[in-house]
Design an enzyme around this catalytic site. Structure first.
Site, short mmCIF file in Angstrom:
data_model
loop_
_atom_site.label_atom_id
_atom_site.label_comp_id
_atom_site.label_asym_id
_atom_site.label_seq_id
_atom_site.Cartn_x
_atom_site.Cartn_y
_atom_site.Cartn_z
N ASP A 41 0.82 -1.23 0.00
CA ASP A 41 0.00 0.00 0.00
C ASP A 41 0.84 1.27 0.00
O ASP A 41 0.32 2.37 0.05
CB ASP A 41 -0.95 0.01 1.21
CG ASP A 41 -0.20 0.07 2.54
OD1 ASP A 41 1.04 -0.08 2.53
OD2 ASP A 41 -0.86 0.29 3.58
N GLU A 43 3.25 2.03 2.32
CA GLU A 43 3.91 2.26 3.61
C GLU A 43 5.31 1.68 3.56
O GLU A 43 5.56 0.63 2.97
CB GLU A 43 3.10 1.57 4.71
CG GLU A 43 3.70 1.71 6.10
CD GLU A 43 2.90 0.97 7.16
OE1 GLU A 43 3.48 0.62 8.19
OE2 GLU A 43 1.68 0.72 6.94
N GLN A 100 6.45 28.24 4.11
CA GLN A 100 5.34 28.50 5.04
C GLN A 100 5.92 28.84 6.42
O GLN A 100 5.80 28.08 7.36
CB GLN A 100 4.42 27.28 5.11
CG GLN A 100 3.80 26.90 3.77
CD GLN A 100 2.89 25.69 3.89
OE1 GLN A 100 1.94 25.67 4.68
NE2 GLN A 100 3.19 24.67 3.11
N ASP A 172 13.46 39.26 -6.29
CA ASP A 172 12.35 39.83 -5.52
C ASP A 172 12.92 40.62 -4.35
O ASP A 172 14.11 40.57 -4.05
CB ASP A 172 11.38 38.75 -5.03
CG ASP A 172 12.08 37.63 -4.26
OD1 ASP A 172 13.04 37.92 -3.52
OD2 ASP A 172 11.67 36.46 -4.43
N LYS A 195 8.22 42.35 -7.79
CA LYS A 195 7.19 41.57 -8.46
C LYS A 195 5.92 41.55 -7.64
O LYS A 195 5.94 41.67 -6.41
CB LYS A 195 7.67 40.14 -8.72
CG LYS A 195 7.90 39.31 -7.45
CD LYS A 195 8.41 37.93 -7.78
CE LYS A 195 8.66 37.11 -6.49
NZ LYS A 195 9.22 35.79 -6.76
N ARG A 197 2.36 39.11 -7.31
CA ARG A 197 1.80 37.82 -7.68
C ARG A 197 0.28 37.88 -7.71
O ARG A 197 -0.35 38.44 -6.80
CB ARG A 197 2.22 36.73 -6.68
CG ARG A 197 3.70 36.36 -6.74
CD ARG A 197 3.96 35.10 -5.94
NE ARG A 197 5.37 34.73 -5.86
CZ ARG A 197 6.01 34.04 -6.78
NH1 ARG A 197 5.38 33.65 -7.88
NH2 ARG A 197 7.29 33.73 -6.61
N ASP A 221 19.20 33.55 -5.90
CA ASP A 221 18.01 33.19 -5.12
C ASP A 221 18.31 31.91 -4.34
O ASP A 221 19.27 31.20 -4.64
CB ASP A 221 16.80 32.99 -6.04
CG ASP A 221 15.49 33.31 -5.34
OD1 ASP A 221 15.49 33.53 -4.11
OD2 ASP A 221 14.44 33.34 -6.02
N THR A 226 9.08 26.82 -10.10
CA THR A 226 8.53 26.75 -11.46
C THR A 226 9.38 27.52 -12.46
O THR A 226 9.15 27.42 -13.66
CB THR A 226 7.10 27.32 -11.49
OG1 THR A 226 7.14 28.72 -11.14
CG2 THR A 226 6.20 26.58 -10.51
N ALA A 227 10.35 28.29 -11.98
CA ALA A 227 11.24 29.11 -12.80
C ALA A 227 10.53 30.28 -13.47
O ALA A 227 11.12 30.95 -14.33
CB ALA A 227 11.98 28.27 -13.85
#
Length: 313
Positions: A41, A43, A100, A172, A195, A197, A221, A226-227
């Site tokens: 499964d 695991e 995050q 940025d 920038k 978004r 950076d 995603t470039a």
């Protein structure tokens, strides 16, 4: 009787096997034997096939999403703890979920803090990582954190290019501190991209703060996902009269259409480390290994030596 420091033992998570082999070779020790069993499964269960009792254990593994990479690190930390390892160091060339790092809107998690807590709960007594997305993430840990900088490996390569009219750029506002540090080391000018978004990974507008006319530009950076930002910045700078645009990004996440964007972009070269293995080959991507840096720091940690010389910036 003199104190004898026993040899450290180095193990790897499956996703970082190639980098771990380079680190172990540079360290001068063999990789430890770990077997991972997988159930039908999905695991899985890692197992140390040698004793780690009383040893300092280094477990190497980047925790980039998906969650299996983080889960494997947690299981290996727990296994080492239950096997009575004396010191357990989680070596995270890329610390995942780091974007995050704060509540930027209501009812969202601070995932970086949560990951820090569960790494310690699982058994990590020390963390070694590189180019965190935000420096303050170090404060999310209660255990010692050695936060390394990829500039240690990037600056020698950048100097070897012998670029005239060099300008360092940040894609940025958040990366301006890093860009200024590189510009100081290279004694060059610096420019910043501003920038906006529309949503995550989608740029609605970008402006350039500074002059790039007649300059060879190097964007700096901590990661490339995603470039979209890098390729958009390269387009803007070439439109503003730049002679060439390169990019230095520590962690090559490279998801979605990233490889196609880079291949079809005006970027001359994308220089990355091997903190995350590349998913496919791209002629524009050059990999500079961070293995020697990690091996040296791990050796210094094991022998209780200073690592301050490794913090170039």
């Amino acid at each position: 009787m003199p104190n004898v420091i026993p040899d450290a033992k180095i193990f790897n998570c499956t996703q970082s096997r190639a980098l771990a082999e380079k680190i172990a070779a540079a360290y001068g020790a063999p990789l430890g034997n770990v077997i991972t069993s997988t159930y039908s499964d999905g695991e899985f269960q890692p197992s140390f096939e040698e004793s780690v009792r009383g040893s300092r254990v280094f477990i190497i593994g980047s925790t980039h999403p998906g969650a299996d990479h983080l889960m494997e690190m947690l299981l290996m930390l727990d296994a080492a703890k239950r096997a009575s390892a004396r010191h357990i160091t989680a070596v995270l060339p890329y610390f995942g979920w780091a974007r995050q790092d704060r509540k930027d809107k209501p009812r969202v998690p601070i995932a970086a803090k949560m990951v820090a807590s569960i790494l310690e709960t699982a058994g990590a007594t020390r963390i070694i990582t590189m180019d965190l997305h935000a420096d303050q993430i170090q404060g999310f840990f209660e255990k010692p954190v050695d936060h390394l900088f990829a500039s240690t490996v990037f600056l020698p390569y950048l100097r070897s290019l012998n670029l005239e009219n060099l300008t360092i750029a940040s894609p940025d506002m958040g990366g301006s501190k890093r860009a200024y540090a590189y510009s100081k080391a290279m004694e060059s000018d610096v420019v910043i991209c501003y920038k906006q978004r529309a949503k995550a990974n989608v740029i609605s507008h970008m402006e350039l703060i500074g002059d790039v006319s007649g300059k060879n530009v190097v964007l700096v950076d901590d990661m490339v996902d995603t470039a979209g930002t890098l390729t958009k910045a390269a387009d803007v700078m070439m439109e503003k009269g730049a002679l060439s645009v390169r990019a230095i990004c520590t962690h090559p996440i490279l998801s979605g259409q990233a490889y196609n964007r880079i291949e079809n972009s005006q970027l001359l070269e994308l220089i990355v480390t091997d903190s995350i293995p590349l998913k496919q080959k791209c002629d524009k991507i050059r990999v500079v290994s961070c293995a020697d840096l990690f091996a040296d720091v791990m050796s210094r940690v094991h022998h209780n030596k200073s690592i301050s010389s490794k913090f170039i910036m």
